[in-house]
Motif scaffolding. Structure first.
Motif, PDB file in Angstrom:
ATOM      1  N   ILE A 114       0.702  13.349   5.353  1.00  0.00           N
ATOM      2  CA  ILE A 114       1.349  12.122   5.827  1.00  0.00           C
ATOM      3  C   ILE A 114       1.400  12.121   7.356  1.00  0.00           C
ATOM      4  O   ILE A 114       1.054  13.106   8.011  1.00  0.00           O
ATOM      5  N   LYS A 115       1.844  11.002   7.930  1.00  0.00           N
ATOM      6  CA  LYS A 115       1.892  10.878   9.389  1.00  0.00           C
ATOM      7  C   LYS A 115       3.204  11.372   9.983  1.00  0.00           C
ATOM      8  O   LYS A 115       3.285  11.605  11.185  1.00  0.00           O
ATOM      9  N   LYS A 139       0.819  -1.215   0.000  1.00  0.00           N
ATOM     10  CA  LYS A 139       0.000   0.000   0.000  1.00  0.00           C
ATOM     11  C   LYS A 139       0.854   1.267   0.000  1.00  0.00           C
ATOM     12  O   LYS A 139       0.343   2.365  -0.226  1.00  0.00           O
ATOM     13  N   ALA A 140       2.125   1.132   0.305  1.00  0.00           N
ATOM     14  CA  ALA A 140       3.007   2.298   0.370  1.00  0.00           C
ATOM     15  C   ALA A 140       4.431   1.849   0.118  1.00  0.00           C
ATOM     16  O   ALA A 140       4.745   0.652   0.165  1.00  0.00           O
ATOM     17  N   GLU A 184       3.702   7.017  -4.233  1.00  0.00           N
ATOM     18  CA  GLU A 184       4.749   7.826  -4.858  1.00  0.00           C
ATOM     19  C   GLU A 184       4.380   9.297  -4.973  1.00  0.00           C
ATOM     20  O   GLU A 184       5.174  10.173  -4.627  1.00  0.00           O
ATOM     21  N   SER A 185       3.167   9.608  -5.430  1.00  0.00           N
ATOM     22  CA  SER A 185       2.813  11.017  -5.636  1.00  0.00           C
ATOM     23  C   SER A 185       2.731  11.768  -4.305  1.00  0.00           C
ATOM     24  O   SER A 185       3.185  12.915  -4.198  1.00  0.00           O
ATOM     25  N   ARG A 193       5.239  14.926  -2.948  1.00  0.00           N
ATOM     26  CA  ARG A 193       4.740  16.193  -2.379  1.00  0.00           C
ATOM     27  C   ARG A 193       5.325  16.433  -0.991  1.00  0.00           C
ATOM     28  O   ARG A 193       5.748  17.536  -0.655  1.00  0.00           O
ATOM     29  N   ALA A 194       5.337  15.379  -0.190  1.00  0.00           N
ATOM     30  CA  ALA A 194       5.852  15.504   1.181  1.00  0.00           C
ATOM     31  C   ALA A 194       7.338  15.822   1.181  1.00  0.00           C
ATOM     32  O   ALA A 194       7.805  16.681   1.947  1.00  0.00           O
TER      33      ALA A 194
END
Length: 625
Positions: free
Chosen positions: A365-366, A326-327, A407-408, A412-413
């Motif tokens: 994000i976390k 998932k990531a 990925e996207s 950004r992060a």
């Protein structure tokens, strides 16, 4: 742009910095601060409609609105950076409709009514107490806010006075502006990209008092906030309770910039909050200087590297989404940043926290992982961290940051991390107070957020209006009056600071002031802790005190009688006293009782403590000797 393999001649260290537990050298740093006090007014109706302002926390919503907000150009034709930042987050907002406090104005489905004259009157009284200059004509403006706290994406605000002053122990503090504005919606939940608000709070009148940048240190910030709070409470015009007053602090130092810290509610946190912000700015300036000393001139965002293979054995929250596909873990090199990302800016808050907060705000994000952390936090080893450094082709002073996301989102992060890392100045920010430290919220708003409200007519303030304002007593005047009534200094101080002074002023002629103050400041809180509803109407408290003043009950019986009056709100208090055997025994009845119990003071008081006045009994027994 500098090449990713910029040359470095050897290890470089951050210059010596005081530990955060040491007192900042505020004077040497050029500390400047001002505060904004936002206080809800106790008006009957909201600022631009006829909905009542009393909120019922247990009221259930009758429906929900769903909105997406966008930033619009202000009066100058520009989009405010703070509004643009919030709009770019593309959040969805749900608004719970509370029938008792919500109409079409709160839903932004109907134009506002005229400006609430009661709220304006309250604001003008406060402005006059602050010796401010009233505006000849009050115009309502719109202030763009795209964070969802208003359904319309703007807050209505009106400037009513300028150029006031407040005397403090460290000199005069200027009052720049006094405004009346709308309260925001109350937040219920935040879940991912969806935020839920309640509309019952939206539109309650607030008074906003902004000082000049005249505050000299944290203690001065606290003192000023406390003095303004006492002045507001002394008017009797304001709501009381948690959340009804908020302080925003503005802080800057030489070489830094103005940063606004929003939402401080605890007075005791203000001093440390202001001084920790000065410390944060001082250390950011030092970090920027160290990066330049290491050779930083310019950098370009490089291509993120996939490093998921290093997290196959990770035991932290990262492992599962990577394992499930998932990531992925994405890393970016940060030139000259090793050893700096982990530097503490203020207690329990590092430069890496700043980078992480920007990534959270801009990409949702976390958090991030960075090179200056302990790898065992993530179930990794130092070898894993060194392997990541090698893959990124880091040399001695180079650091890195990792984001776990698709990925996207990760790109950004990481862009947010990179941009913040190489902003070699203190950014102009709005930050959120969290106890004695603060966290990044959004860029600092500017003049571009304001534009005229064309649906509300201006209101004239004439000289006769201003001169006719009756000013209440100040806290200092009340304190002096209470001393003259015989109250001890500590009791007088408690009364001035409490919400009970109005009731005390109303009842102090019924019985001796000491007993009235004791009933309000000691008995009521004690009964409240026992779960008793202590909010009796003033006329019921008056009847209670009249029984005592007429010597029909003792002082000791007042607490029990108060509780009975609360449980049976319709019953006659005199009859309650008789039924509960609380009537005072005095005169011939007391003489007879003393004879029956052979004049034993201890036995009489033990059995009839609530019905016998100890002083009267003692005098009686002395005469019998």
């Amino acid at each position: 742009m500098a090449n990713e393999k910029s040359s470095q001649t050897g290890p470089a260290r951050l210059p010596s910095i005081k530990t955060p537990t040491e007192k900042p050298d505020l004077k040497a740093w050029g500390f400047r601060s001002g505060i904004e006090i936002h206080q809800r007014l106790a008006t009957d109706e909201k600022l631009f409609c006829h909905c009542p302002t009393k909120i019922h926390e247990d009221a259930q919503p009758s429906g929900t609105l769903k909105r997406r907000l966008r930033a619009v150009a202000g009066e100058l034709g520009q989009v405010d950076p703070a509004a643009a930042f919030e709009a770019a987050r593309k959040k969805t907002f749900l608004y719970q409709l509370i029938p008792e406090n919500t109409c079409l104005v709160e839903q932004d489905e109907e134009p506002p009514r005229g400006l609430n004259r009661q709220a304006l009157q309250c604001g003008l009284v406060v402005a006059k107490m602050l010796q401010a200059q009233a505006m000849d004509e009050v115009h309502v403006m719109r202030k763009t806010v795209a964070d969802g706290s208003a359904t319309s994406a703007f807050q209505r605000t009106a400037l009513i006075a300028v150029n006031g002053r407040l005397e403090t122990s460290q000199g005069r503090v200027g009052i720049s502006t006094v405004c009346i504005e709308e309260e925001s919606s109350g937040i219920v939940t935040r879940e991912g990209d969806e935020v839920t608000y309640r509309l019952d709070r939206l539109g309650i009148p607030l008074i906003e008092i902004a000082t000049g940048p005249d505050l000299k240190d944290g203690a001065h910030v606290r003192e000023t906030a406390e003095k303004i709070g006492l002045l507001l409470r002394s008017t009797g015009f304001v709501q009381r309770g948690l959340g009804t007053i908020r302080q925003d602090i503005n802080v800057s130092i030489t070489g830094g910039t103005r940063v606004e810290i929003k939402g401080a509610q605890q007075l005791e946190d203000l001093a440390a909050l202001a001084e920790n912000e000065a410390l944060r700015q001082h250390r950011l300036i030092q970090i920027a200087a160290e990066m330049k000393r290491r050779g930083l001139q310019s950098v370009a965002f490089g291509k993120p590297h996939g490093v998921s293979h290093h997290f196959k054995s990770a035991k932290a929250f990262l492992a599962q989404p990577i394992a499930e596909g998932k990531a992925q873990a994405w890393a970016i090199k940060l030139l000259f940043a090793k050893g700096l990302i982990g530097k503490e800016l203020m207690p329990d808050h590092r430069f890496g926290t700043e980078l992480s907060d920007y990534a959270k705000a801009k990409a949702g994000i976390k958090g991030i992982i960075h090179c200056d952390e302990d790898p065992t936090k993530y179930g990794l080893t130092q070898d894993d961290f060194e392997g990541i450094s090698q893959e990124l082709d880091c040399i001695e002073n180079d650091g890195w940051a990792i984001v776990v996301a698709d990925e996207s989102t990760a790109i950004r992060a990481l862009h947010a991390v990179f941009d913040r890392c190489y902003t070699l100045e203190v950014p102009k920010e709005t930050r959120k107070a969290e106890g004695q430290i603060s966290r990044f919220m959004r860029p600092l708003p500017g003049a571009a957020r304001m534009y005229p409200e064309t649906d509300v007519l201006p209101v004239a303030v004439t000289t006769a209006d201003w001169n006719g304002l009756a000013l209440p007593k100040t806290a200092d005047e009340r304190r002096a009056d209470y001393g003259k009534m015989g109250l001890a200094p500590d009791m007088a101080e408690r009364l001035v600071r409490s919400s009970e002074w109005e009731l005390f002023d109303e009842l102090s002629n019924v019985a001796e002031p000491k007993t009235v103050a004791w009933l309000l400041l000691e008995v009521k809180p004690a009964l409240r802790r026992q779960g008793v509803d202590v909010d009796l109407p003033p006329e019921r408290l008056r009847a209670l005190l009249e029984l005592y003043a007429e010597e029909k009950v003792t002082r000791a019986a007042l607490q029990d009688l108060f509780a009975l009056a609360s449980k049976e709100p319709a019953a006659d208090i005199g009859k309650l006293s008789h039924a509960a055997s609380l009537n005072r025994i005095r005169g011939m009845d007391l003489d007879q009782l003393a004879n029956e119990m052979k004049g034993n003071f201890g036995d009489i008081m033990k059995r009839y403590r609530l019905q016998v006045d100890a002083g009267e009994l003692k005098n009686l027994l002395e005469k019998k000797k």
